[in-house]
Enzyme design. Structure first.
Site, PDB file in Angstrom:
ATOM      1  CG  ASP A 139     -10.569 -29.760 -54.607  1.00 38.37           C
ATOM      2  OD1 ASP A 139     -11.569 -29.484 -55.301  1.00 38.37           O
ATOM      3  OD2 ASP A 139     -10.023 -30.876 -54.609  1.00 38.37           O
ATOM      4  CD  GLU A 151     -15.621 -29.323 -53.653  1.00 37.01           C
ATOM      5  OE1 GLU A 151     -16.285 -29.624 -54.649  1.00 37.01           O
ATOM      6  OE2 GLU A 151     -14.456 -29.744 -53.472  1.00 37.01           O
TER       7      GLU A 151
HETATM    8  C1  GLC Z   1     -13.458 -31.261 -56.020  1.00 34.36           C
HETATM    9  C2  GLC Z   1     -13.481 -30.578 -57.356  1.00 34.36           C
HETATM   10  C3  GLC Z   1     -13.675 -31.612 -58.413  1.00 34.36           C
HETATM   11  C4  GLC Z   1     -12.519 -32.570 -58.360  1.00 34.36           C
HETATM   12  C5  GLC Z   1     -12.339 -33.140 -56.957  1.00 34.36           C
HETATM   13  C6  GLC Z   1     -11.004 -33.792 -56.807  1.00 34.36           C
HETATM   14  O1  GLC Z   1     -14.661 -31.863 -55.722  1.00 34.36           O
HETATM   15  O2  GLC Z   1     -14.459 -29.597 -57.369  1.00 34.36           O
HETATM   16  O3  GLC Z   1     -13.783 -31.048 -59.676  1.00 34.36           O
HETATM   17  O4  GLC Z   1     -12.729 -33.612 -59.251  1.00 34.36           O
HETATM   18  O5  GLC Z   1     -12.406 -32.157 -55.967  1.00 34.36           O
HETATM   19  O6  GLC Z   1      -9.987 -32.833 -56.783  1.00 34.36           O
END
Ligand code: GLC
Ligand code: MG
Length: 580
Positions: free
Chosen positions: A232, A299
């Protein structure tokens, strides 16, 4: 004389053979590809997938009950958004215990059962690893507040700035979810950093104990049988230690995240280093067990040069890739075939040599493809991502073209939407893409037997649901399934790739491999009829081509032949063609 002629012919044959079949150094023999390099990863948003106990929220047993659907799709692995202990302030991305399952989803035993069942079906399970922050309900945070060692520095704490006698946050940093990224803690007498919700304090990777603790989290889940992790928001992991103010971007209003240029809070050197360290943890595990590589998918929504660096440099091999979000970020309702080609080429040209590209069409943070790019373009986009080299990633529901649901202000759950306020929540909300999966046309779309589900089931479920699409002669679901199957072809795994725009709005993707069936993907991205001369791209395309997959409603069906390189495409019509 005869001998000389024979030798000559043989030599000529060799020469012709060599020139007609140049060996492309980029072609990797099939056997050398690892499982993840050709995989389709299917993202499950557990709370909205399938509810087994009628409480209105999806759960692990629900997922287990639908593994056959995932298996049927032909995908390689399912990756699950967080299932961990959580107050659910941010859809489970606020974690109060990294090594347990939230009762909402079930128990660790349910998880073990899910893994065992998936294994039987030959499916891999990937988990979401959320390293940037925990929940403020995590024991570590409670102890950090009290300065109990070793937890004292597990989080990013900083003293207040005193301006004209009043207490101010240490700097101007903003949260992704709006307002200051700092929250005052009376008990500790310091501010803590939260790049997301107030209830999501940022972890401090400058503390070696914390670093070790998070590596143990990876080990914990690998020991339970997971095939890897989606990491994440890697871009937010570390911050500049001096905590300098960030410069203004010239956009947005002062409370918004986009008000600042995030040069001190995004893509810091520490982030790249941690990914390499985690990769080593995964490699160690594989080496000590079954030797099967465990994958890391990171991500970040950063500019491409920063994202690409998460692949690591030459010395850091291993099963790891940063998600390619450039189709998501670059393609909308108003895009044309040239935009699509540019996005594909720009990304492809940036992928370091020897690394595996990937193509993501959606996730739980983005409006669904149907709404973002258009229902009529769903099949064409699936054809694109499934026939490009490398990994494909699908968000649950996109395999049958589920649309966004509508969620009222009163029903809103997403903290980003709540912080935006009633007036502006529709521009910020991520709830529409998180409404329950539409399995069939029964109560709650077959998702749950509850009177009320955690987010409302979309009204569109009678029209768009999996059961209906399974029964229909042609459907997005069937197109998707055919594409996943097709990906096994040699040229789609190891072939080279070229992209072309023809006519006013047609994107063509050609995949070729010596001595193998070639594939051509033809996508009419616009609303006018097009006639393209395929032989302009490659003479071989003037020979008979067979239609392998057609978009829903297309004039030509599977098995039809296209000859003379003349391809007609009605508005939005798309095909994958082949030639032996
Ligand atoms: C990432 C997740 C998202 C979340 C954020 C904080 O972007 O995909 O859904 O709100 O991280 O954890
Ligand atoms: Mg449930």
């Amino acid at each position: 004389m005869r001998l000389q002629i024979t030798i000559c012919l043989l030599l000529l044959g060799c020469l012709v053979f060599v020139t007609c079949n140049p060996i492309d150094k980029n072609e990797i023999p099939l056997t050398e590809k690892e499982w993840w390099q050709t995989a389709v990863f299917y993202q499950i948003y557990p709370r909205s997938f399938k509810d087994s106990d009628g409480d209105g929220s999806g759960d692990l047993k629900g997922i287990q009950s639908q593994l056959s659907h995932i298996k049927d799709l032909g995908v390689t692995a399912a990756w699950l958004s967080p299932i961990y202990t959580s107050p659910q302030v941010d859809g489970g991305y606020d974690i109060a215990n990294f090594t347990d399952v939230d009762p909402l989803y079930g128990t660790l035993e349910d998880f073990d059962n899910l893994i065992a069942e998936a294994k039987k079906l030959g499916l891999k399970i990937v988990l979401d690893f959320v390293p940037n922050h925990s929940s403020d309900k995590h024991e570590w945070f409670k102890k950090s507040v009290k300065r109990i060692d070793p937890y004292t520095n597990y989080y990013v704490w900083a003293d207040a700035k005193i301006v004209n006698g009043t207490r101010q946050p240490p700097n101007n940093w903003n949260s992704y979810f709006k307002f200051s990224a700092w929250e005052w803690n009376e008990e500790r007498g310091q501010y803590y950093l939260h790049l997301f919700a107030i209830q999501q304090p940022d972890l401090n990777y400058r503390d070696p104990n914390l670093v070790k603790e998070m590596k143990d989290v990876l080990r914990f889940w690998m020991n339970r049988g997971v095939a890897g992790f989606r990491v994440d928001i890697i871009s937010a992991l570390g911050e500049d230690e001096a905590l300098p103010d960030e410069p203004l971007s010239g956009n947005c209003s002062p409370d918004d995240y986009c008000y600042l240029n995030h040069i001190y809070t995004e893509d810091q050197p520490l982030n790249y280093d941690m990914v390499v360290q985690w990769r080593d943890v995964l490699k160690e595990h594989a080496a000590a067990t079954d030797k099967v590589p465990r994958v890391i998918m990171t991500e970040s929504y950063s500019e491409i040069d920063k994202t690409i660096k998460y692949f690591g440099n030459e010395t850091h091999d291993g099963a790891c890739f940063p998600f390619n979000f450039y189709i998501i970020m670059g393609i909308s309702q108003s895009s044309n075939a040239q935009d699509l080609k540019n996005v594909v080429d720009n990304y492809f040209n940036k992928v370091p040599k020897g690394r595996t590209p990937n193509w993501v069409l959606g996730n739980h943070d983005q409006h669904r493809v149907a709404d973002r790019v258009g229902v009529k373009r769903i099949d064409g986009l699936n054809m694109l991502t499934m026939t490009l080299p490398g990994v494909a990633v699908t968000y649950n529901g996109e395999e049958f073209g589920q649309e966004d649901g509508f969620v009222t202000w009163e029903e809103t759950q997403d903290p980003q939407a709540i912080n935006a306020g009633e007036e502006n929540y529709l521009g910020a909300t991520r709830d529409p893409e998180r409404t329950p999966l539409q399995w069939d046309d029964s109560k709650n779309a077959g998702f749950s037997t509850a009177e009320k589900t955690w987010l409302p089931v979309s009204q569109k479920y009678k029209e768009t649901n999996l059961k209906k699409q399974k029964a229909e002669k042609e459907s997005h679901y069937k197109v998707y399934k055919d594409l996943v199957k097709l990906r096994q072809a040699d040229a789609l795994i190891n072939g080279d790739f070229s992209s072309h725009v023809e006519g006013s709005n047609v994107l063509l993707i050609l995949r070729k491999l010596n001595n193998s069936k070639l594939f051509l993907t033809a996508i009419n991205f616009g609303d006018i009829h097009e006639e393209v001369d395929l032989s302009k791209i490659d003479k071989i395309l003037a020979e008979n081509l067979k239609i392998e997959v057609s978009s829903v409603g297309a004039a030509q069906t599977q098995g039809s032949i296209v000859s003379n390189g003349k391809l007609h495409l009605h508005p939005y019509e798309s095909y994958v063609l082949s030639k032996n």
